[in-house]
Design a protein around this motif. Structure first.
Motif, PDB file in Angstrom:
ATOM      1  N   LEU A 132      58.742  -1.646  19.061  1.00  0.00           N
ATOM      2  CA  LEU A 132      57.433  -1.109  18.687  1.00  0.00           C
ATOM      3  C   LEU A 132      57.582   0.388  18.454  1.00  0.00           C
ATOM      4  O   LEU A 132      58.236   1.081  19.243  1.00  0.00           O
ATOM      5  CB  LEU A 132      56.429  -1.343  19.820  1.00  0.00           C
ATOM      6  CG  LEU A 132      56.317  -2.775  20.331  1.00  0.00           C
ATOM      7  CD1 LEU A 132      55.487  -2.809  21.613  1.00  0.00           C
ATOM      8  CD2 LEU A 132      55.704  -3.661  19.268  1.00  0.00           C
ATOM      9  N   SER A 133      56.987   0.887  17.390  1.00  0.00           N
ATOM     10  CA  SER A 133      57.046   2.326  17.152  1.00  0.00           C
ATOM     11  C   SER A 133      56.144   3.033  18.161  1.00  0.00           C
ATOM     12  O   SER A 133      55.068   2.544  18.491  1.00  0.00           O
ATOM     13  CB  SER A 133      56.632   2.658  15.719  1.00  0.00           C
ATOM     14  OG  SER A 133      55.254   2.435  15.536  1.00  0.00           O
ATOM     15  N   TYR A 180      71.901   2.430  16.240  1.00  0.00           N
ATOM     16  CA  TYR A 180      70.803   1.457  16.140  1.00  0.00           C
ATOM     17  C   TYR A 180      69.464   2.181  16.004  1.00  0.00           C
ATOM     18  O   TYR A 180      68.638   1.836  15.157  1.00  0.00           O
ATOM     19  CB  TYR A 180      70.811   0.541  17.370  1.00  0.00           C
ATOM     20  CG  TYR A 180      69.910  -0.652  17.239  1.00  0.00           C
ATOM     21  CD1 TYR A 180      70.328  -1.785  16.546  1.00  0.00           C
ATOM     22  CD2 TYR A 180      68.644  -0.661  17.804  1.00  0.00           C
ATOM     23  CE1 TYR A 180      69.510  -2.893  16.425  1.00  0.00           C
ATOM     24  CE2 TYR A 180      67.818  -1.762  17.688  1.00  0.00           C
ATOM     25  CZ  TYR A 180      68.253  -2.873  16.993  1.00  0.00           C
ATOM     26  OH  TYR A 180      67.434  -3.970  16.869  1.00  0.00           O
ATOM     27  N   GLU A 181      69.248   3.210  16.831  1.00  0.00           N
ATOM     28  CA  GLU A 181      67.991   3.971  16.758  1.00  0.00           C
ATOM     29  C   GLU A 181      67.839   4.668  15.407  1.00  0.00           C
ATOM     30  O   GLU A 181      66.739   4.691  14.846  1.00  0.00           O
ATOM     31  CB  GLU A 181      67.910   4.985  17.899  1.00  0.00           C
ATOM     32  CG  GLU A 181      67.645   4.337  19.239  1.00  0.00           C
ATOM     33  CD  GLU A 181      67.579   5.333  20.385  1.00  0.00           C
ATOM     34  OE1 GLU A 181      67.687   6.557  20.146  1.00  0.00           O
ATOM     35  OE2 GLU A 181      67.431   4.872  21.529  1.00  0.00           O
ATOM     36  N   GLY A 189      60.231   7.656  17.753  1.00  0.00           N
ATOM     37  CA  GLY A 189      61.175   6.698  18.320  1.00  0.00           C
ATOM     38  C   GLY A 189      60.543   5.337  18.560  1.00  0.00           C
ATOM     39  O   GLY A 189      59.409   5.070  18.136  1.00  0.00           O
ATOM     40  N   PHE A 190      61.280   4.492  19.263  1.00  0.00           N
ATOM     41  CA  PHE A 190      60.879   3.102  19.442  1.00  0.00           C
ATOM     42  C   PHE A 190      61.044   2.670  20.886  1.00  0.00           C
ATOM     43  O   PHE A 190      61.894   3.186  21.603  1.00  0.00           O
ATOM     44  CB  PHE A 190      61.743   2.195  18.554  1.00  0.00           C
ATOM     45  CG  PHE A 190      61.545   2.455  17.098  1.00  0.00           C
ATOM     46  CD1 PHE A 190      60.604   1.758  16.368  1.00  0.00           C
ATOM     47  CD2 PHE A 190      62.293   3.425  16.442  1.00  0.00           C
ATOM     48  CE1 PHE A 190      60.415   2.004  15.025  1.00  0.00           C
ATOM     49  CE2 PHE A 190      62.106   3.680  15.100  1.00  0.00           C
ATOM     50  CZ  PHE A 190      61.163   2.964  14.389  1.00  0.00           C
ATOM     51  N   ASP A 191      60.227   1.697  21.275  1.00  0.00           N
ATOM     52  CA  ASP A 191      60.339   1.056  22.574  1.00  0.00           C
ATOM     53  C   ASP A 191      60.616  -0.423  22.353  1.00  0.00           C
ATOM     54  O   ASP A 191      60.038  -1.031  21.448  1.00  0.00           O
ATOM     55  CB  ASP A 191      59.037   1.214  23.373  1.00  0.00           C
ATOM     56  CG  ASP A 191      58.777   2.658  23.760  1.00  0.00           C
ATOM     57  OD1 ASP A 191      59.734   3.335  24.202  1.00  0.00           O
ATOM     58  OD2 ASP A 191      57.625   3.105  23.625  1.00  0.00           O
ATOM     59  N   VAL A 218      59.841  -2.903  14.224  1.00  0.00           N
ATOM     60  CA  VAL A 218      61.158  -3.174  13.658  1.00  0.00           C
ATOM     61  C   VAL A 218      61.666  -4.460  14.292  1.00  0.00           C
ATOM     62  O   VAL A 218      61.637  -4.618  15.512  1.00  0.00           O
ATOM     63  CB  VAL A 218      62.143  -2.012  13.911  1.00  0.00           C
ATOM     64  CG1 VAL A 218      63.546  -2.390  13.472  1.00  0.00           C
ATOM     65  CG2 VAL A 218      61.682  -0.755  13.198  1.00  0.00           C
ATOM     66  N   VAL A 219      62.110  -5.380  13.447  1.00  0.00           N
ATOM     67  CA  VAL A 219      62.594  -6.677  13.916  1.00  0.00           C
ATOM     68  C   VAL A 219      63.995  -6.912  13.361  1.00  0.00           C
ATOM     69  O   VAL A 219      64.247  -6.686  12.177  1.00  0.00           O
ATOM     70  CB  VAL A 219      61.642  -7.814  13.459  1.00  0.00           C
ATOM     71  CG1 VAL A 219      62.147  -9.167  13.941  1.00  0.00           C
ATOM     72  CG2 VAL A 219      60.210  -7.560  13.945  1.00  0.00           C
TER      73      VAL A 219
END
Length: 146
Positions: free
Chosen positions: A39-40, A8-9, A22-24, A47-48
Motif C-alpha cells: 500500500l502506498s 524492490y522499493e 514509500g510503501f507498507d 503495488v502488486v
C-alpha cells in the motif's frame, strides 16, 4: 538482502511514480499467484507482484495501480523466457498497452482494453496478461478504487 530490498522499493516507485513516501506491506490475504502486495503511504495506489508460469518457467510481474484502479506501470522482475522471442513481450511498446487500463483482455471481452499479443510469443504474452489480470483482481480484493 538489504540490496534486494532497496531494489524492490525503487521498482515499486517506478511502477507507481505518484508515490513519494514509500510503501507498507499489505497484511491481508493474497490471492493465488500473488507474491506480494503493498500500500502506498500517501494512499495514491497499490503495488502488486504476481507470478505466473511462462514458456520457460516462472515469470514475475510487478504492477502499479493508482487510486482510481488504472495501471501506472509494469516491470518484469524475473523470467526465463526465450531471448529475442518471449522477451519481446517485455518491451516498453508491448507493456505500454497496459498503462492507464483498469480492465484488460486478449480475447475481445466487452468493456476491457484489448491487449495485442506478440506474434510468435503468444505463451509469453498470455503469461503477462494473466499476471496483470491477477494483480488487478488482488487490487480489487484489497479494497480497490476509492
Amino acid at each position: 538482502a538489504e540490496i534486494n530490498r532497496v531494489i524492490y522499493e525503487r521498482t515499486q516507485m517506478t511502477v507507481l511514480p505518484q508515490e513519494t513516501q514509500g510503501f507498507d506491506p499489505y497484511d491481508g490475504a493474497l490471492n493465488e499467484g500473488i507474491q506480494a502486495a503493498s500500500l502506498s503511504r500517501s494512499d495514491v495506489g497499490k503495488v502488486v507482484t504476481a507470478v505466473e508460469r511462462g514458456y520457460g518457467g516462472p515469470l514475475t510481474v510487478m504492477v502499479g495501480i493508482d487510486a482510481n484502479g488504472a495501471i501506472t506501470g509494469i516491470q518484469i522482475l524475473n523470467h526465463k523466457e526465450t531471448p529475442g522471442l518471449g522477451t519481446k513481450t517485455m518491451t516498453e511498446d508491448h507493456l505500454g498497452q497496459y498503462l492507464g487500463q483498469s480492465k484488460i483482455t486478449n480475447s475481445g471481452e466487452a468493456g476491457a482494453a484489448q491487449i495485442d499479443a506478440i506474434s510468435g510469443a503468444t505463451i509469453s504474452s498470455d503469461t503477462i496478461d494473466r499476471a496483470v489480470s491477477n494483480a488487478l483482481s488482488q487490487y480489487a480484493a484489497m479494497g480497490g478504487a476509492k
